[in-house]
Every structure is written in C-alpha cells, then in structure tokens.
Design an enzyme around this catalytic site. Structure first.
Site, short mmCIF file in Angstrom:
data_model
loop_
_atom_site.label_atom_id
_atom_site.label_comp_id
_atom_site.label_asym_id
_atom_site.label_seq_id
_atom_site.Cartn_x
_atom_site.Cartn_y
_atom_site.Cartn_z
CB THR A 1 88.58 4.07 -23.07
OG1 THR A 1 87.59 3.59 -23.67
CG2 THR A 1 88.36 4.36 -21.57
CE1 TYR B 1 83.99 5.32 -21.32
CE2 TYR B 1 85.60 6.07 -23.17
CZ TYR B 1 84.88 5.09 -22.24
OH TYR B 1 85.18 3.69 -22.50
CB SER C 1 90.01 -0.16 -30.57
OG SER C 1 89.16 -0.82 -29.64
CB THR D 1 89.44 -2.39 -24.10
OG1 THR D 1 88.10 -1.52 -24.02
CG2 THR D 1 90.19 -1.51 -23.03
CG ASP D 2 85.35 -1.52 -27.83
OD1 ASP D 2 85.25 -1.45 -26.62
OD2 ASP D 2 84.42 -0.63 -28.61
CE LYS E 1 85.57 -3.95 -23.56
NZ LYS E 1 85.51 -2.80 -24.23
CD GLU F 1 74.42 -31.34 -32.88
OE1 GLU F 1 73.29 -31.23 -32.83
OE2 GLU F 1 75.41 -30.66 -32.32
N1 ASP Z 1 85.34 1.86 -27.56
C1 ASP Z 1 86.54 2.08 -26.92
C2 ASP Z 1 87.71 1.50 -27.82
O1 ASP Z 1 87.76 0.36 -28.06
C3 ASP Z 1 86.28 1.27 -25.97
C4 ASP Z 1 87.84 1.21 -24.82
O2 ASP Z 1 88.86 1.61 -25.35
O3 ASP Z 1 87.82 0.57 -23.82
O4 ASP Z 1 88.36 2.21 -28.36
#
Ligand code: ASP
Length: 369
Positions: A54, A68, A101, A134-135, A207, A326
């Site tokens: 992103t 997006y 990602s 970010t993923d 995340k 457990e």
């Molecule tokens: N789907 C995107 C990625 O991980 C989300 C992001 O970058 O925030 O590339």
C-alpha cells in the site's frame, strides 16, 4: 508530478500554498553539531528496496483509504516524493518486486533476504530499508531477523493508506523509518519495523487491524518511538537475532514446506489430513485457546504426526502455548509454539527444519527464539 504520488507531496504543497518554507528536520542541531558540509559528508548511505504494498498503492480518489490497488508506484518515485529523507541520509532505491505482500512466498522471501545480505556486506551501504505491504510484514521481518548476519540497521516500513488518500501515512512512515535506519542506536537491535511513529522488533510485531493506521502492535510493546526526527529506544530484544542465530541466509537456498491448519468449531478432519497429504514436513495447528486440540481431531492429528512434525500454536493472537498442559505433548510427540503466532511459528519451523528434523530440537528452538 504524477497523480499517484500527489499525496506523498502534500505537506510540501500545503507549505507552498501557505507561503512558508518547510523547516529542515531537527537532526543534529545541538550546539556541538558539525558544520553543514561536514554533516552532509557524514550522512549514512541507505538503500531502500521496494517490494510494493500500500505504501506504493494508488486509489481512484482521495477518499479511497481502503479501496485501492497496492503496488503501483515505483520505489524511486516514492523516495522522490519525500525529499526530507535526503536531509537525513543519502538514499537510493532498488525495486525488487512490485506486489501486494499477501503474494509473498518462500521463493520471494529468499530472494529478498539474499539481496539484503549482499547489500549489508557492502562497505558503501550503512543501512537497508524495505518498503513492504503491511499484510505480511511480520513474516518477512521475522525471517530476516533470524537469518541476516549483520549489525547494520535493517528497517521495514509500510503504510495503511495509499499515497493518493487524504491523510496518507506513507510519507511520514517512510521519513521516520529513514530516521531510524540512519541512527547509530538502531545498530545491533535486529530487524526493525517502523510504522505509525513506533519502532517494533521483528520478532514481536504483528498486524492487528485490517484498516486502521494504528494497525501494528507488539505483545510486549514497541522497542521505541520516533518523535520530531529522532528515535527514542526504551527496550531491547531479549531473544537471539541476526548475528546470534544458527540460521544464515547465505547458506539457505530453499525452505521446507510447512502448512498451517486453523482450528474452529465443527472442523472436518479430512481437511486436516488433506493438508498433511500435500507433503509438508511440518504442520502448525492453530488451535483454539491455549493451542487446544478438539477430541475428535486427536486421532487425525496422530495420523498427521506419522508424516510430519506437529506444532501447536494459538489462534487467539496472544499468550503462550504451554507444553504438557491441557494437551499431552510428550505423549503425542507434539511441539508447543510458546508465544509465537501460527504465521511466525511457520517461519521458525521452516528455518529450524533446515538444521534438524528432531521434535525435541525443534521444541528447544521455540523456547530459544
Ligand atoms: N494488501 C496490502 C499488502 O500487504 C496491504 C498493505 O500494504 O497495507 O501489500
């Protein structure tokens, strides 16, 4: 300037409209600071590897913060849109991928890690930054944290909003990550993830939200923060990383297949055995609660264990899976993942399997890292 990066330039634009000059960031401005020319000569040299995400994304309109396309803008354009970075470091970009990602796989992970390993060996490179979706930042950063042999700063950065959005977070995240990568304090702390004014250890960061700018958290808190162009560290990573691990990216050319099975109410045991039949060397069982295994899944899991190692993790997002609590791990010959999430347990297990296939040794590796 292309429309796709217009929001990266927003602060500069706003300043121009207001008729004020943007002040240089307050780095090294104390009385004893060297003269401007000497400062320029001493600037750290940073390579920024672009992988997409992103932070390189673009939406159709400025109000698209969650709708997006990621991985659209080249890393050189992203850097050019944040000229403040060059006040802190000599920065150059290198595009290795242009992907979301979620599309990372072991092959890409290895390619990225090997490139970072080459760069940190170069005397003319002082630090490496990676722009990343970010993923799966948490998996890439953890992998690098365990396999790179360097004390130089390696900082991963992403964004939750594309550069085209109102209040895009990418530009400041990128600038702050540069501040961290350029700082002597970042050396020897393992791979760092810098987002939302925070500095996280790759081991702990995850995340925890699908949309918010404040999406990243570490179970034990971030290592530090960035305030007004300066990193402030308050904690140190306690577990071995980078130069102190037994895993070396220069000696790893492939990773064994490790899969994750997600537990829930009303599971189909055949789904579990089908995953094991794909030939993985280990299976991470993302159990409920403390890595619990449903009574009707015990026999199928025992079948899986005949073909692969079984690691119990928790799907809860926090806490430690206790060995022989457990669940009777000794009897079943299972491994407890400690506090590692299923996705991080997958990374650690795959790396461990490059050195051993003994479940006891794997258990020790989980306690160690
Ligand atoms: N789907 C995107 C990625 O991980 C989300 C992001 O970058 O925030 O590339």
């Amino acid at each position: 300037m292309s429309a796709t990066i217009v929001r990266f330039a927003a602060p500069r634009l706003a300043a121009a409209l207001l008729g004020v000059a943007l002040a240089a960031p307050a780095v090294a401005q104390d009385a004893g600071a060297p003269a401007p020319q000497a400062q320029a000569a001493a600037k750290p040299r940073i390579v920024v590897i672009g992988t997409g995400g992103t932070i390189a994304g673009a939406g159709a309109s400025s109000v698209n913060t969650g709708d997006y396309d990621s991985a659209k803008v080249a890393v050189d354009k992203i850097i050019a849109a944040v000229p403040e970075m060059s006040q802190v470091a000599d920065v150059r970009g290198e595009q290795i991928f242009q992907i979301g990602s979620e599309s990372f796989n072991d092959e890409r992970l290895l390619k990225l890690a090997k490139r970072v390993s080459e760069l940190v060996k170069q005397p003319d490179v002082d630090a490496v930054m990676i722009t990343h979706g970010t993923d799966t930042i948490e998996e890439t950063s953890y992998f690098l944290n365990l396999t790179l042999k360097t004390e130089k700063p390696v900082v991963i950065v992403g964004a939750m909003r594309p550069g085209t959005a109102l209040s895009a977070d990418g530009p400041l995240n990128l600038y702050n990550a540069t501040v961290v990568a350029a700082s002597p304090e970042a050396k020897g702390k393992g791979v760092l993830v810098a987002l939302n004014d925070e500095i996280h250890s790759a081991r702990d960061v995850t995340k925890g939200h699908a949309l918010k700018v404040e999406a990243f958290r570490s179970l034990y808190g971030p290592l530090g923060v960035v305030v007004e162009s300066k990193p402030y560290f308050y904690r140190l990573p306690a577990r071995p990383h980078t130069t102190a691990t037994e895993f070396d990216i220069d000696r790893i050319d492939s990773l064994p297949k490790v899969d994750v099975f997600y537990a829930h109410v009303t599971m189909d045991p055949k789904a579990l055995t089908a995953i094991a039949d794909l030939g993985g060397k280990a299976l991470i069982y993302a159990g409920t609660g403390n890595g619990s295994v449903a009574d009707y899944m015990e026999a199928p899991l025992a079948e899986v264990r005949k073909k692969a190692l079984v690691v119990r993790a928790t799907r809860t997002g926090g806490g430690m899976v206790i060995r022989n609590g457990e669940e009777k791990d000794d009897e079943q010959d299972w491994v407890a993942a400690g506090d590692q999430s299923p996705q991080k347990a997958r990374i650690l297990t795959a790396l461990a399997l490059t050195t051993t296939d003994d479940p006891k040794a794997l258990q020790e590796i989980f306690w160690k890292y």
